[in-house]
Design an enzyme around this catalytic site. Structure first.
Site: not given
Ligand SMILES: *Cc1c(COP(=O)(O)O)cnc(C)c1O
Length: 375
Positions: A113, A187, A211
């Site tokens: 990521w 993030d 998530k």
């Molecule tokens: C799932 C995830 C994303 C991506 O999110 P999208 O909604 O698919 O754009 C970004 N960063 C992390 C750490 C993730 O687990």
């Protein structure tokens, strides 16, 4: 009804009582006093008093749960984590840029990521890699004291839980203690609300909801007020944090149903005892699963123990030819979506807030039984 346990990395399992409440309210939403309004949440104007009350309650509950200080704005946006990979540099990369020059930004690349975030940012600014664990296949955490931070950087970006590689920051880096006054961008998509956040170390945090917070379509952004107002001129208005903040996330129509669902999750989290209670439970769940992996002769996990994720547990079978049989048996035992990410292979069990201890216990029991059949 006992549904199967769902270990998907995202969109991920939701608490059954939340889904049942949403089902009950689908056709005719009741307000806090139980009065039905004749409309479902999807059908309401985002500017009407019904949705306004849903929005305000969700924001207040989230602020309370995550103990977000008043000098941070809470924004409910769209586009997911990947859009934020562009929206963050569009808003913040010029914070410290000198006239006519591109901004400079630092990235700590610890897995799939943060790697994606770094690549996307390069379209908008000079994006450096201050540290990476690429040499060991994203299984460690580079010590913050060794990061090559740029004093002129507008911000430092980290992914605090690498969903694919299963590497998690157990504490946020204290950039001030490292002699840097640069803003930290996190993030925290895949572990938001699973543990406390030390906001004194954070400038901006973002998370896709799918998530740990609710359905896909909603992106949470928590941003310190002094970082607003520096967007590049090419930044789309709907993605300008200042514009979004000035309009209480209603510059354009927000993802109303996803905000409502996240609001139900926040109330569920409060009923569970809040973030501290979730953190304790998440620790116990992760410990049970990692212990089972470490004690087995069949399964293994390659992440260094001190930075193993509590949310996403990748693991492998020593005999990879047994992968399909493992997954088929798991499905038959009502344990779903355990296949690992395609870039890593093997298995991955995502054990977010909504995964109960009983689900982890059932997985561990299945893993032991499967291992016995391999002897
Ligand atoms: C799932 C995830 C994303 C991506 O999110 P999208 O909604 O698919 O754009 C970004 N960063 C992390 C750490 C993730 O687990």
């Amino acid at each position: 009804m006992q549904r199967p346990f769902n270990f998907s990395a995202g969109p991920a399992t939701m608490p059954q009582e939340v889904l049942a409440q949403a089902a009950d309210e689908m056709l005719d939403w009741p307000d806090a006093s139980g009065r039905r309004c004749g409309m479902g949440v999807m059908e309401m104007s985002h500017r009407g008093k019904e949705f306004q009350s849903i929005y305000e309650q969700a924001e207040a509950d989230l602020r309370e749960l995550l103990v977000v200080p008043q000098h941070f704005k809470i924004l409910f946006m769209q586009g997911g984590g990947l859009a934020e990979n562009a929206i963050v540099p569009l808003n913040l990369s010029a914070l410290r840029a000198t006239d006519g020059n591109q901004g400079v930004v630092d990235f700590v690349v610890t897995g799939g990521w943060s790697e994606k975030s770094h690549k996307e940012a390069r379209r908008y600014c000079q994006a450096n890699v201050a540290a990476t664990n690429a040499a060991d296949g994203h299984t460690s955490m580079p010590d913050a004291a060794t990061w090559k931070l740029n004093a002129q950087a507008s911000y430092v970006h980290i992914c605090t839980n690498e969903t694919i590689h299963g590497v998690e920051f157990q504490t946020l880096p204290d950039l001030k203690a490292l002699g840097s006054d640069v803003a930290l961008v996190i993030d925290f998509s895949s572990h938001v609300a699973s543990r406390a956040v030390d906001w004194s170390r954070v400038g901006l945090a973002f998370a896709g909801a799918q998530k740990n917070l609710g359905p896909a379509g909603l992106t949470l952004v928590v941003v310190r007020e002094d970082l607003l107002g520096h967007a590049l001129s090419i930044c789309p208005s709907a993605f300008n944090y200042q514009t979004v903040a000035d309009n209480q996330s209603m510059f354009n129509t927000p993802p109303t149903y996803a905000i409502y669902m996240a609001g139900l999750i926040f109330q569920w989290l409060k009923r569970q005892g809040g973030i501290a209670a979730m953190e304790e439970r998440n620790q116990a769940k992760a410990k049970m699963l990692y212990n089972a992996i470490d004690q087995s002769g069949l399964y293994y996990n390659t992440v260094q123990p001190h930075c193993r994720s509590r949310m996403n547990v990748p693991f492998f079978l020593r005999d990879e030819s047994r992968n399909e049989a493992f997954l088929a048996g798991a499905k038959a035992a009502n344990l779903l979506q355990l296949k690992g990410h395609k870039s890593v292979g093997g298995m991955r069990a995502s054990i977010y807030n909504a995964m109960p201890m009983a689900g982890v216990a059932a997985l561990v029991e299945y893993m032991r039984a499967f291992e016995k059949t391999q002897a």
